[in-house]
Design an enzyme around this catalytic site. Structure first.
Site, PDB file in Angstrom:
ATOM      1  N   GLY A  96      25.888 -35.676  38.490  1.00 58.82           N
ATOM      2  CA  GLY A  96      24.688 -34.835  38.426  1.00 58.82           C
ATOM      3  C   GLY A  96      23.449 -35.695  38.473  1.00 58.82           C
ATOM      4  O   GLY A  96      23.510 -36.912  38.295  1.00 58.82           O
ATOM      5  N   GLY A  98      20.946 -37.558  37.176  1.00 56.62           N
ATOM      6  CA  GLY A  98      20.634 -38.130  35.863  1.00 56.62           C
ATOM      7  C   GLY A  98      19.253 -38.735  35.821  1.00 56.62           C
ATOM      8  O   GLY A  98      18.741 -39.075  34.754  1.00 56.62           O
ATOM      9  N   ARG A  99      18.651 -38.885  36.977  1.00 53.16           N
ATOM     10  CA  ARG A  99      17.291 -39.451  37.002  1.00 53.16           C
ATOM     11  C   ARG A  99      16.520 -38.926  38.208  1.00 53.16           C
ATOM     12  O   ARG A  99      15.703 -39.643  38.792  1.00 53.16           O
ATOM     13  CB  ARG A  99      17.326 -40.960  37.030  1.00 53.16           C
ATOM     14  N   ASP A 258      29.834 -39.028  46.005  1.00 59.42           N
ATOM     15  CA  ASP A 258      28.532 -38.444  45.661  1.00 59.42           C
ATOM     16  C   ASP A 258      27.443 -38.974  46.589  1.00 59.42           C
ATOM     17  O   ASP A 258      26.345 -38.407  46.644  1.00 59.42           O
ATOM     18  CB  ASP A 258      28.166 -38.710  44.195  1.00 59.42           C
TER      19      ASP A 258
HETATM   20  P1  AMP Z   1      23.200 -43.835  41.894  1.00 60.13           P
HETATM   21  O1  AMP Z   1      23.712 -45.200  41.604  1.00 60.13           O
HETATM   22  O2  AMP Z   1      21.703 -43.771  41.971  1.00 60.13           O
HETATM   23  O3  AMP Z   1      23.893 -43.170  43.021  1.00 60.13           O
HETATM   24  O4  AMP Z   1      23.575 -42.972  40.598  1.00 60.13           O
HETATM   25  C1  AMP Z   1      24.881 -42.581  40.259  1.00 60.13           C
HETATM   26  C2  AMP Z   1      24.813 -41.649  39.091  1.00 60.13           C
HETATM   27  O5  AMP Z   1      24.263 -42.300  37.945  1.00 60.13           O
HETATM   28  C3  AMP Z   1      23.954 -40.409  39.326  1.00 60.13           C
HETATM   29  O6  AMP Z   1      24.509 -39.349  38.612  1.00 60.13           O
HETATM   30  C4  AMP Z   1      22.631 -40.832  38.742  1.00 60.13           C
HETATM   31  O7  AMP Z   1      21.836 -39.730  38.394  1.00 60.13           O
HETATM   32  C5  AMP Z   1      23.068 -41.641  37.532  1.00 60.13           C
HETATM   33  N1  AMP Z   1      22.065 -42.643  37.142  1.00 60.13           N
HETATM   34  C6  AMP Z   1      21.791 -43.805  37.781  1.00 60.13           C
HETATM   35  N2  AMP Z   1      20.821 -44.475  37.132  1.00 60.13           N
HETATM   36  C7  AMP Z   1      20.457 -43.726  36.075  1.00 60.13           C
HETATM   37  C8  AMP Z   1      19.504 -43.874  35.018  1.00 60.13           C
HETATM   38  N3  AMP Z   1      18.710 -44.941  34.925  1.00 60.13           N
HETATM   39  N4  AMP Z   1      19.423 -42.880  34.113  1.00 60.13           N
HETATM   40  C9  AMP Z   1      20.216 -41.802  34.187  1.00 60.13           C
HETATM   41  N5  AMP Z   1      21.141 -41.606  35.131  1.00 60.13           N
HETATM   42  C10 AMP Z   1      21.263 -42.555  36.079  1.00 60.13           C
HETATM   43 MG    MG Z   2      23.868 -42.082  44.540  1.00 62.33          MG
END
Ligand code: AMP
Ligand code: MG
Length: 494
Positions: A96, A98-99, A258
């Protein structure tokens, strides 16, 4: 705030029509971005803004910074965080946004519908242990590489703006915080379907599939089996996408489900990198210990990801499960041929070949083998084939290459075109400028450590015209890294 379906255009050009809200509740949580202390606009994409129907004069301003920071909602926005799951390095997880916060769907003057999303906009119910924030370096990196990919002609989400938040984020050390405004055809992922199948009912999967068809593949609705047509359309787009990645030497680095998008756009520029020396086994990402997402492994991994999509769609494909599995398998098996066809077409373009001969495959494979053995620079080797060859092109001195070059020139001559015509075609397939890792790191370090955006702006200018010849002054951007500046690892930067 406008409600779903009711679009109203603002002075600035905001024209939201938020169809995602019509999906069942399980697919999102409504909440605004978390405000930040002192927004400051760092980058603003004028050309993209114009395409979206947005007025730069209003947005490239302190007021615009408030919008891109999430402090002020644009009119018609209905902010939400999307729910999704995904297979990360092979393991299934609930994820989901998360940011990130989806502000809404902007309907552009040409009638396109695109998601406007803030990334780094604070915690959501999906943040798990994360702070919901992003650091300046990785957001600049996403802006730079997504815009470079777009200029290369590769489907990708785009970057509209980067703001600094005026708040530090704590990583290994404190870093300046930033928010990226991302523009995407949608944020529907393979992982959204996995989530629907895992958390919801078959009716929820069907609702999501109908939504994806309506939004991205309306022609599938006319088919006898619309859900099979949806699967096949996504397979087509993804096969084409990964072929395009390989043709320019792109390594995504984190091809989790994802990050595999239903509309077939490239997404997630965390650990990605372009290959310098040609080696199919190249891996950059520090967390990819097994080489799962190595350069040459990207097509089979895409097929693996599409298999997860097929699994989620199974209940819709046929009443009998065995029939559904047969249909899915047939579709998935078509992936390899589809990929191969696009890749071969692209390789022929890179070599200036316009008709098809069977022996072309050997010609292509032999060149790649020579390049691999000699450690030749992937990008420059192709660009130099038809251009003034630089004396220090390592490939040109190779005896096996010289033999190959004769074969290739003979093959090209058979087309009976002036060489200059062939060269023009080749130059449209072989970029002169790619985001070389050492250049990217240099530009990000100057921005992050010294607040100096000049190296970034220079690099961005080069990368937005990747197929043009470079001036003598800019020719340095074509050079592979000297040994001391070689980048061996990239980091997700979350
Ligand atoms: P990503 O690496 O950006 O594809 O993120 C993978 C998952 O981790 C997704 O669900 C993001 O929303 C969550 N996520 C990555 N970085 C953060 C953060 N700093 N705070 C909260 N959720 C994060
Ligand atoms: Mg991603």
């Amino acid at each position: 705030m406008s409600t779903a379906g009711a679009a109203s255009q603002s002075q600035t050009g905001w024209n939201f029509d938020n169809s995602y809200l019509k999906l069942p509740d399980i697919f999102y949580q409504r909440l605004p971005p978390v405000a930040v202390r002192a927004p400051q606009l760092v980058l603003f994409n004028h050309i993209l803004a114009e395409q979206l129907g947005l007025k730069s004069l209003d947005l490239n301003t302190p007021q615009g910074a408030e919008v891109f920071a999430g402090n002020v909602l644009p009119p018609g926005s209905t902010p939400l965080a999307q729910a999704y799951a995904g297979h990360q390095f092979g393991g299934f997880t609930m994820l989901g946004d998360g940011r990130a916060i989806l502000l809404g769907e902007q309907v552009t003057p040409s009638g396109e519908r695109v998601d406007i999303q803030l990334k780094g906009s604070g915690q959501t119910p999906f943040s798990r242990r994360g702070d919901g924030r992003a650091a300046l370096g990785p957001m600049l990196r996403e802006y730079l590489i997504s815009e470079a990919m777009s200029a290369l002609g590769i489907p990708t989400n785009r970057s509209l703006a980067v703001v600094m938040t005026g708040e530090p984020v704590r990583r290994e050390t404190p870093l300046p915080g930033a928010i990226l405004t991302r523009v995407a055809a949608s944020h529907l992922r393979v992982g959204t379907f996995e989530y629907a199948n895992w958390r919801g009912t078959t009716a929820d999967v069907r609702t999501l599939a109908d939504y994806a068809i309506q939004r991205h593949y309306p022609e599938a609705a006319e088919q006898d089996n619309p859900y099979l047509a949806l699967l096949e359309a996504v397979i087509d787009r993804q096969a084409e996408l990964v072929a395009q990645w390989l043709l320019v030497g792109f390594i995504h680095g984190v091809m989790n489900t994802d990050n595999c998008f239903i509309a077939g756009e490239t997404i997630d520029y965390g650990p990605c990198a372009f290959m310098d020396a040609y080696d199919p086994a190249t891996v950059f990402s520090s967390i990819d210990h097994q080489g799962r997402y190595a350069y040459a492994n990207q097509p089979p991994i895409t097929q693996w990801n599409l298999t997860r999509l097929a699994e989620a769609l199974l209940p819709l494909l046929a009443e009998e499960q065995t029939t559904a599995i047969d249909l899915a398998q047939q579709s998935l098996e078509s992936f390899t041929d589809k990929f191969r066809r696009v890749w071969l077409r692209g390789m022929r373009g890179k070599l200036g070949l316009q008709d098809e001969q069977e022996k072309d495959v050997a010609l292509i494979d032999d060149l790649l083998a020579i390049m691999q053995r000699s450690g030749a620079d992937y990008t420059n080797s192709f660009r130099n084939l038809a251009n003034e060859q630089s004396k220090d092109d390592e490939l040109q001195r190779d005896a096996a290459f010289q033999e190959w070059d004769k074969r290739w020139r003979k093959r090209v001559e058979q087309q009976g075109q002036p060489f200059n015509t062939v060269k023009k075609i080749m130059d449209r397939h072989n970029p002169a400028a790619i985001p070389r890792n050492h250049r990217v790191e240099e530009a990000l370090a100057a921005a992050e450590k010294d607040g100096n955006l000049q190296p970034f702006e220079n690099l961005l200018r080069i990368l937005t015209r990747p197929y043009a010849d470079l001036t003598d002054a800019d020719n340095q951007y074509r050079e592979p890294p000297p040994p001391t500046q070689r980048v061996f690892q990239t980091f997700c930067g979350t």
